[in-house]
Write an enzyme that holds these catalytic residues in place. Structure first.
Site, mmCIF file in Angstrom:
data_model
loop_
_atom_site.group_PDB
_atom_site.id
_atom_site.type_symbol
_atom_site.label_atom_id
_atom_site.label_comp_id
_atom_site.label_asym_id
_atom_site.label_seq_id
_atom_site.Cartn_x
_atom_site.Cartn_y
_atom_site.Cartn_z
ATOM 1 N N HIS B 47 0.818 -1.203 0.000
ATOM 2 C CA HIS B 47 0.000 0.000 0.000
ATOM 3 C C HIS B 47 0.859 1.263 0.000
ATOM 4 O O HIS B 47 0.570 2.231 -0.698
ATOM 5 C CB HIS B 47 -0.921 -0.015 1.217
ATOM 6 C CG HIS B 47 -1.952 1.054 1.221
ATOM 7 N ND1 HIS B 47 -3.125 0.965 0.504
ATOM 8 C CD2 HIS B 47 -1.992 2.258 1.844
ATOM 9 C CE1 HIS B 47 -3.837 2.067 0.681
ATOM 10 N NE2 HIS B 47 -3.173 2.854 1.492
ATOM 11 N N HIS B 93 -10.520 2.900 -0.963
ATOM 12 C CA HIS B 93 -10.695 2.518 0.442
ATOM 13 C C HIS B 93 -11.504 1.227 0.463
ATOM 14 O O HIS B 93 -12.539 1.128 1.130
ATOM 15 C CB HIS B 93 -11.348 3.642 1.253
ATOM 16 C CG HIS B 93 -10.674 3.869 2.567
ATOM 17 N ND1 HIS B 93 -11.333 4.083 3.744
ATOM 18 C CD2 HIS B 93 -9.364 3.869 2.896
ATOM 19 C CE1 HIS B 93 -10.468 4.237 4.724
ATOM 20 N NE2 HIS B 93 -9.264 4.104 4.240
#
Lengths: 226, 741
Positions: B47, B93
């Site tokens: 990430h 998200h």
């Protein structure tokens, strides 16, 4: 004319109200800060929409106790014109300047759309330049705009000509199917007995330019100064 | 307090490989502390480090005459003239939103807003791209309600309008929904702030909410791993948002930025305090030292490990000019927010933190950033793709009732009106929304000039699953087309690349193909990639999502009054098809919804033709020749015509058209050939438009005219548009409610 636009922490439409008054309608607009009791000599006050203090307790319940509100209440009691839109309407109800209360929409969901409202009285400071029965196209955007009041209050509102706007269909009829949030008697806005304090859930400040969808909202402001 | 001993097993528990752990020990020349292990694990997570994607992302075009900031900052920046810049980014998200839909989606909105206002831009428009599983899947309805509620709950309260987006349903997302959030802000070009730490001795200031024990390892364990049956246990890694604090944080930061007090500012997003301070030090080629005892906390006794990794929301890190501490604190005090000096910039190139007088972290900044691992993972074409791409049209029966097919298509959750979704979003606040949700592109005006901006978010992941190169190129082309038909010249995009586990060669192949397809389309259409993010590991129990490279594109219109909407306006207007229809039914919505097949190849994309179409649309829009213009996309020409009849916010119109061509009738009606638009034009403007079309060489055909109350496609169907509108408008809400009970 010199207008005051109150900013609470969490207010959202305060800048839009200033833009509407200054840039579209050519008025003088003074920002009023929630911590400041000084009204800077304004001649009319706007309580804008938004989520004052996050609206975490109950819409408008905290804002009502902010320092600026004590001055706004005194201004209103002295007959000064005060317009509460959306969260501003909720604050006016919480502060006792207007009767009734606003609770969650019947659908339990936030609603953003353009609606028609009918002008029910022209004796207020903010509808003086409307025609009685005239329909205005205005946007709403709220999660807690369902107007409620007890029977005695509703009777008093009717007897004293305090219902200012009702949600209607395109034919101008206040039918249940035209009621976006479950408000009692389709009530979209009310006034105090003096007609100088008006609160409504729709956003007239977002209906002042044809480019953005319509100009019907202008009349609420021009009623005061024109 | 005795420190927790670190070993290889603990490193594995942090998601680090044996190689990576050994690399840490080599870099430090010692065993890391527990806190250092935590720092490495988040900074080296997929990430934060983009370790599987970095080398491929470099292939995308990222520059252009109007590009002020490409990828690598919090958001991309485009010069839009008149001294103004558009600052924007899209970000995923996904994992949090599947675990906890309301707060996952809400904090996704909060995070992308901070990425934009941290650069000095006032956020003026948000959009989102949402993917859910099949409508019949037991969790879908609840996830839709939670995500839409979260986006509205946060976005409405924070006071930034949600002006558009897209929502799709496909069984491929049953175990992994996608929530991609986009925000655009406007800043003066001479007042742009970057996330940098420079100037030895300059104070590092913490502002916003206090730090709590939430969101620990959101970046590493939640966002950088697949889901399995234990994923529910990850719920504590999802943060909880507070839009009220964000609202006043925006005002306080923008007010701070009007003064000359700070060097750099960054949001504490994924990996919280750690990533924000390390990334700022990296960009400033500096070091940073933090005293963890000074961090404002929600409770006493939070250990240093959690202080470093907490992803508590609504926090910002500022590097101020020395001596300006008090002035900065005054600005935040106005809004009742705290601003606390927690450290300073150094010149030792180290990330150091102390806690109770002890140094608990001492790591070279470069080891966490530029020298983090980067992999060239093996890529391999999925073995079954060729079989999936096969479509035998000869074996496909023709429908007997085309009106019924059209009605079915318009009531599938993918093509049904999304009004149920967007009426829960405040799309008006800010007073700039010229075209509200429900047309091809959202259009906002700029108060400081006559200009407008168009924004469109697009990706057809069925196309991408069946041909990731072509699918990704079409995502770029369609986004640009949506802008062009609306009158906005496409300039730049932000991408959100959602894929499965990159350690699988098939997923890596999809990713690389998609990058190359995007590159080809960006180069041909002269659109730069200025920001974005990569979300890998969208898998559950080994099942990856369809590759979903979402494109959010921004276009400029010199006069916002020249905007065009997709719906017919006037009876009597001529209806014209721009572009050509081929016999292409592969990967279509028609094939999926009517024949229950998701196969074949997506339609061809001729980028030269696409560019010509867009140029013609822009010229016609600028000349005011269109009454309406609508991209032909999912559901093909018949759906585009129907949408033009029924999507006007206030009225429903009819049309009578004749479609010619020797194609199969279902391909003619419902095929999804690219580079087409349905436009309507006043008879008085037709000669001018015809001349423009003839000169350009773009193929076109006059289909018929706007009239009456039926949509009549001669020889195929005649259908009352008022009833069709009713079904199209209510389908999504009905299906969500039906499934819920």
């Amino acid at each position: 004319m010199k207008w005051g636009v109150v900013t609470f922490p969490g207010s959202n439409d305060d800048r839009d109200s200033v833009y509407c008054l200054e840039r579209v309608l050519g008025q003088e607009a003074v920002p009023l800060w929630h911590k400041d009791q000084d009204l800077h000599g304004v001649e009319a006050i706007v309580l804008p929409g938004g989520f004052s203090y996050g609206d975490y307790l109950r819409c408008g319940a905290v804002a009502r106790f902010s320092p600026v509100m004590s001055s706004v209440m005194a201004f209103a009691r002295a007959g000064g014109p005060v317009l509460g839109m959306c969260n501003g309407f909720q604050i006016l109800c919480e502060s006792g300047l207007l009767p009734g209360a606003l609770v969650r929409n019947r659908s339990l969901a936030f609603i953003c759309e353009w609606v028609s409202v009918r002008v029910e009285t022209t004796r207020t400071r903010f509808t003086a330049r409307c025609a009685a029965g005239e329909c205005l196209s205005l946007p709403i955007k709220h999660g807690e705009g369902c107007y409620v009041a007890d029977e005695a209050t509703l009777k008093a509102l009717q007897d004293n000509d305090q219902v200012v706007f009702r949600y209607v269909n395109r034919a101008g009829e206040a039918l249940e199917s035209a009621n976006p949030n479950g408000a009692v008697q389709n009530i979209a806005g009310v006034a105090n007995t003096g007609g100088n304090v008006v609160g409504l859930m729709p956003h007239p400040e977002h209906a002042v330019e044809a480019l953005l969808g319509g100009e019907d909202g202008r009349k609420l402001f021009t009623s005061v100064f024109a | 307090m005795a420190s927790i001993p670190v070993d290889l097993q603990l490193a594995h528990d942090h998601g680090l490989s044996t190689d990576e752990y050994e690399r840490i020990v080599r870099t430090l020349e010692r065993t890391p502390t527990f806190e250092e292990l935590g720092v490495f694990s988040v900074m080296w997570s997929e990430h934060c480090s983009y370790k599987s994607s970095r080398r491929f992302l470099r292939r995308l075009p990222t520059t252009g005459p109007a590009i002020l900031q490409g990828p690598g900052e919090n958001a991309g920046i485009v010069d839009i003239g008149d001294g103004l810049a558009a600052v924007f980014k899209i970000e995923s998200h996904n994992h949090p939103s599947f675990i906890e839909p309301y707060h996952g989606a809400a904090t996704g909105v909060g995070g992308i807003l901070r990425d934009v206002f941290t650069m000095g831009a006032r956020p003026v428009a948000s959009l989102n791209s949402l993917r859910f599983g099949a409508m019949t899947h037991p969790r879908t309805a609840q996830l839709v309600k939670g995500v839409v509620g979260g986006i509205g709950g946060y976005g409405n309260s924070v006071g930034v309008p949600t002006v558009g987006g897209e929502v799709y349903f496909n069984a491929g997302y049953n175990g992994n929904i996608l929530v991609n959030a986009f925000t655009l802000g406007i800043a003066p070009t001479d007042r742009i702030f970057r996330a940098t730490a420079a100037g030895v001795g300059n104070p590092v200031i913490y502002v916003g909410s206090r730090t709590g024990r939430d969101g620990i390892h959101g970046a590493s364990l939640l966002a950088s791993r697949e889901f399995d049956d234990k994923s529910e246990e990850l719920r504590p890694a999802v943060q909880v948002g507070d839009p009220f604090t964000e609202n006043i944080l925006i005002e306080a930061c923008l007010s701070l930025m009007r003064q000359d007090l700070i060097i750099g500012i960054q949001d504490m997003g994924a990996a919280g305090l750690t990533s924000s301070s390390v990334e700022m030090a990296d960009r400033g080629k500096a070091g940073i030292v933090l005293d963890l005892d000074t961090i404002p906390t929600r409770e006493a006794g939070i250990p240093p490990y959690e202080l470093l990794l907490s992803e508590s929301q609504e926090r910002m890190l500022i590097v101020a000019k020395e001596g300006c501490e008090e002035a900065v604190q005054d600005v935040f005090a106005t809004w009742d927010l705290q601003a606390v000096v927690i450290g300073e910039v150094t010149d030792d190139g180290l990330f150091r933190t102390t806690w109770r007088g002890e140094e608990v972290v001492r790591i070279p900044v470069a080891a966490l950033t530029s020298q983090a691992p980067a992999y060239e993972r093996p890529a391999a074409r999925p073995a079954d793709l060729t079989a999936q791409q096969r479509l035998d049209l000869g074996a496909l029966p023709l429908p007997t009732d085309y009106a019924a097919v059209l009605t079915t298509l318009l009531t599938t959750p993918n093509l049904a009106s999304k009004e149920w979704v967007y009426r829960q979003y405040d799309f008006l606040v800010g007073g700039n929304t010229v075209v509200r949700p429900g047309s091809d592109a959202a259009i906002i005006r700029l108060k400081a000039s006559d200009k407008g901006l168009g924004i469109s978010v697009d990706c057809n992941s069925r196309y991408c699953a069946l041909d990731p190169y072509r699918g990704a190129a079409i995502a770029v082309a369609e986004s640009a087309r949506n802008l062009a038909v609306s009158g906005a010249r496409p300039v730049a995009l932000s991408d959100c690349l959602n894929f499965g586990n990159p350690e699988k060669p098939e997923v890596m192949w999809q990713f690389v193909q998609a990058i190359d397809g995007m590159r080809a389309a960006c180069e041909a259409l002269e659109v730069a990639v200025v920001s974005g993010n990569v979300s890998f590991y969208n898998e559950t129990d080994g099942q990856a999502i369809p590759p979903t490279p979402t494109v959010a594109m921004v276009g400029i219109m010199d006069a916002v009054t020249h905007h065009v909407t997709q719906w017919f306006k006037h009876p009597g207007d001529l209806i014209v098809l721009l572009g050509e229809t081929h016999e292409e039914l592969g990967a279509s919505e028609y094939l999926a919804a009517i024949h229950h097949q998701e196969c074949g190849r997506p339609p061809r994309l001729d980028l030269e033709r696409e560019k010509l179409l867009q140029q013609v649309c822009l010229r016609a829009a600028q000349a005011g020749l269109f009454s309406s213009a609508h991209d032909v996309a999912e559901g093909g020409l018949a759906v585009a015509l129907a949408e033009a009849c029924i999507s006007h916010p206030q009225q429903t119109l009819g049309a009578r058209v004749t479609l010619t061509g020797d194609l199969r009738p279902d391909a003619l009606l419902f095929g999804e050939s690219q580079s087409r638009a349905v436009v309507s034009v006043r008879p008085a403007n037709w000669e001018r438009l015809k001349a423009l079309l003839r000169t350009s060489g773009l193929p076109f055909s006059v289909l018929g005219e706007v009239r009456g109350t039926d949509l009549e496609i001669v020889g195929s169907m005649k259908i009352a548009t008022a009833a069709l509108r009713q079904q199209w408008q209510t389908a999504l809400a009905q299906q969500l409610l039906t499934v819920a009970t």
